[in-house]
Design a protein around this motif. Sequence first.
Motif, mmCIF file in Angstrom:
data_model
loop_
_atom_site.group_PDB
_atom_site.id
_atom_site.type_symbol
_atom_site.label_atom_id
_atom_site.label_comp_id
_atom_site.label_asym_id
_atom_site.label_seq_id
_atom_site.Cartn_x
_atom_site.Cartn_y
_atom_site.Cartn_z
ATOM 1 N N PRO B 84 -16.538 -31.211 -57.180
ATOM 2 C CA PRO B 84 -15.885 -30.339 -58.016
ATOM 3 C C PRO B 84 -15.429 -28.945 -57.439
ATOM 4 C CG PRO B 84 -18.236 -30.726 -58.410
ATOM 5 C CD PRO B 84 -17.786 -31.637 -57.212
ATOM 6 N N LYS B 85 -16.102 -28.200 -56.489
ATOM 7 C CA LYS B 85 -15.833 -27.133 -55.787
ATOM 8 C C LYS B 85 -15.329 -27.344 -54.464
ATOM 9 C CE LYS B 85 -17.152 -22.596 -56.706
ATOM 10 N NZ LYS B 85 -18.251 -21.484 -56.523
ATOM 11 N N LEU B 86 -14.104 -26.855 -54.267
ATOM 12 C CA LEU B 86 -13.564 -27.141 -52.646
ATOM 13 C C LEU B 86 -14.336 -26.510 -51.669
ATOM 14 C CD1 LEU B 86 -9.901 -27.103 -52.971
ATOM 15 C CD2 LEU B 86 -11.069 -28.998 -52.399
ATOM 16 N N LYS B 87 -14.925 -26.984 -50.951
ATOM 17 C CA LYS B 87 -16.011 -26.271 -50.086
ATOM 18 C C LYS B 87 -15.461 -26.318 -48.588
ATOM 19 C CE LYS B 87 -19.666 -27.911 -51.741
ATOM 20 N NZ LYS B 87 -21.056 -28.143 -52.089
ATOM 21 N N ILE B 88 -14.299 -26.769 -48.395
ATOM 22 C CA ILE B 88 -13.576 -26.945 -47.036
ATOM 23 C C ILE B 88 -13.368 -25.852 -46.269
ATOM 24 C CG2 ILE B 88 -13.077 -29.408 -47.441
ATOM 25 C CD1 ILE B 88 -10.181 -28.210 -47.852
ATOM 26 N N GLN B 89 -13.354 -26.005 -45.042
ATOM 27 C CA GLN B 89 -13.057 -24.590 -44.278
ATOM 28 C C GLN B 89 -12.128 -25.206 -43.072
ATOM 29 O OE1 GLN B 89 -17.212 -23.500 -43.221
ATOM 30 N NE2 GLN B 89 -16.876 -21.464 -44.220
ATOM 31 N N PRO B 90 -10.838 -25.161 -43.438
ATOM 32 C CA PRO B 90 -9.961 -25.806 -42.402
ATOM 33 C C PRO B 90 -9.589 -24.730 -41.307
ATOM 34 C CG PRO B 90 -8.685 -25.101 -44.497
ATOM 35 C CD PRO B 90 -10.099 -24.859 -44.878
ATOM 36 N N GLY B 91 -9.037 -25.308 -40.165
ATOM 37 C CA GLY B 91 -8.607 -24.557 -39.238
ATOM 38 C C GLY B 91 -8.195 -25.269 -38.126
ATOM 39 N N ILE B 92 -7.541 -24.601 -37.132
ATOM 40 C CA ILE B 92 -6.863 -25.228 -35.997
ATOM 41 C C ILE B 92 -7.784 -25.140 -34.621
ATOM 42 C CG2 ILE B 92 -4.897 -25.121 -34.690
ATOM 43 C CD1 ILE B 92 -3.542 -23.933 -36.829
ATOM 44 N N ILE B 93 -7.934 -26.052 -34.028
ATOM 45 C CA ILE B 93 -8.831 -26.147 -32.869
ATOM 46 C C ILE B 93 -8.211 -26.640 -31.785
ATOM 47 C CG2 ILE B 93 -11.096 -26.282 -34.016
ATOM 48 C CD1 ILE B 93 -11.159 -29.247 -33.486
ATOM 49 N N LYS B 94 -8.195 -26.246 -30.483
ATOM 50 C CA LYS B 94 -7.794 -26.755 -29.407
ATOM 51 C C LYS B 94 -8.429 -27.617 -28.811
ATOM 52 C CE LYS B 94 -7.120 -24.160 -25.109
ATOM 53 N NZ LYS B 94 -7.002 -22.661 -24.821
ATOM 54 N N TYR B 95 -7.853 -28.708 -28.112
ATOM 55 C CA TYR B 95 -8.713 -29.654 -27.506
ATOM 56 C C TYR B 95 -8.173 -30.233 -26.242
ATOM 57 C CZ TYR B 95 -11.337 -33.967 -26.325
ATOM 58 O OH TYR B 95 -11.817 -34.783 -25.922
ATOM 59 N N GLN B 96 -8.874 -30.036 -24.941
ATOM 60 C CA GLN B 96 -8.372 -30.258 -23.586
ATOM 61 C C GLN B 96 -8.535 -32.063 -23.363
ATOM 62 O OE1 GLN B 96 -7.279 -27.414 -22.050
ATOM 63 N NE2 GLN B 96 -6.341 -28.616 -20.476
ATOM 64 N N THR B 97 -7.747 -32.746 -23.403
ATOM 65 C CA THR B 97 -7.840 -34.173 -23.263
ATOM 66 C C THR B 97 -7.959 -34.573 -21.866
ATOM 67 O OG1 THR B 97 -6.991 -36.058 -23.629
ATOM 68 C CG2 THR B 97 -5.260 -34.736 -23.294
ATOM 69 N N ILE B 98 -8.750 -35.809 -21.497
ATOM 70 C CA ILE B 98 -8.578 -36.054 -20.246
ATOM 71 C C ILE B 98 -7.776 -37.262 -19.883
ATOM 72 C CG2 ILE B 98 -11.320 -35.325 -19.810
ATOM 73 C CD1 ILE B 98 -11.879 -38.380 -20.822
ATOM 74 N N LEU B 99 -6.925 -37.607 -20.783
ATOM 75 C CA LEU B 99 -6.090 -38.541 -20.793
ATOM 76 C C LEU B 99 -4.633 -38.078 -19.894
ATOM 77 C CD1 LEU B 99 -5.974 -40.181 -24.229
ATOM 78 C CD2 LEU B 99 -7.068 -41.126 -22.132
ATOM 79 N N GLU B 100 -3.937 -38.910 -19.001
ATOM 80 C CA GLU B 100 -3.199 -38.261 -18.253
ATOM 81 C C GLU B 100 -1.679 -38.531 -18.520
ATOM 82 O OE1 GLU B 100 -4.424 -39.290 -14.392
ATOM 83 O OE2 GLU B 100 -6.138 -37.546 -14.626
ATOM 84 N N SER B 101 -1.414 -39.928 -18.716
ATOM 85 C CA SER B 101 0.049 -40.322 -18.833
ATOM 86 C C SER B 101 0.624 -40.076 -20.236
ATOM 87 C CB SER B 101 0.255 -41.580 -18.506
ATOM 88 O OG SER B 101 -0.345 -42.572 -19.576
#
Lengths: 119, 160
Positions: B84-101
């Motif tokens: 009933p009440k929007l309790k979200i806190q959206p945001g932009i996060i940075k992620y360093q991936t270990i995948l290569e190709s």
Amino acid sequence: MSGSEVGEFVGALFILTGGIASVISVFGLIRLPDVYTRSHAATKSSTLAVLLTLSGTFIYFWASEGFLSVRLLLGIVFVFLTAPVAGHLIVRAAYRSKVKLADISTEDELYEVLHKKNE
Amino acid sequence: MSPQFLLNLFIALLWMLLMDEDKPRFSTFLDGFLVGIGIIFVMHRFFGTQFYLRRLFSTIKLLLTFISELIQSSILVLTQILSPKLKIQPGIIKYQTILESDVEVTTLSLLLTLTPGSVVMEVAPDGHTLYIHAMDVKKSRNALLKQIKNFEKAIMEVTR
């Protein structure tokens, strides 16, 4: 006889669940505050809805008429290939043209990389 | 064509011929092929190479991982929308991936964008840093990171 009835029931249940998920994502489209969170509701909940509806149809026709529709499976594949690309590009274009995040947003690690440089 | 695949075809052919039916049937050949897959899977360590259908299996595993993550995070997002009440806190996060190709990173961002609650917004020019917009950063950051780790593990099994 009863085996195909169970299959038809499961298919119908999948379609119903897909419809409900789709309706809920429309609520999200109206309620959420900005373009970024809305894109979650629009493109994402619809992936689940499409997956459930199309696979429900597939199961239904398989159970009732013994007909394996490859086109339905292809439909799932192509929706899953195109939906994320569209979602990514809309959000990316919105951020690059400096649409603000909603006030409830907490952190923004992209701002410094993209917008600080140009100022 | 790998020697394992040729051997599998040979087993299927033998199976069809030894069945000695009135005419060669494709369904019998297919049965033989399935039996051959079983035999080669049991014997593959004696060849000194990896099982040739390993990629197929790990692709199926990736698909199952994706479906289970899709259902979990869909339920999360649907409850957030319906509360009933929007309790979200959206945001932009940075992620360093270990995948290569390129293929691996593309697959990861495709899967992440498909699962609710996360959109990949930008990929840095170096190709390893993803900027992800998340629906609820404060509460579900750990769940999101765990999800990304799951995907990375499953993708690496397919490509390496």
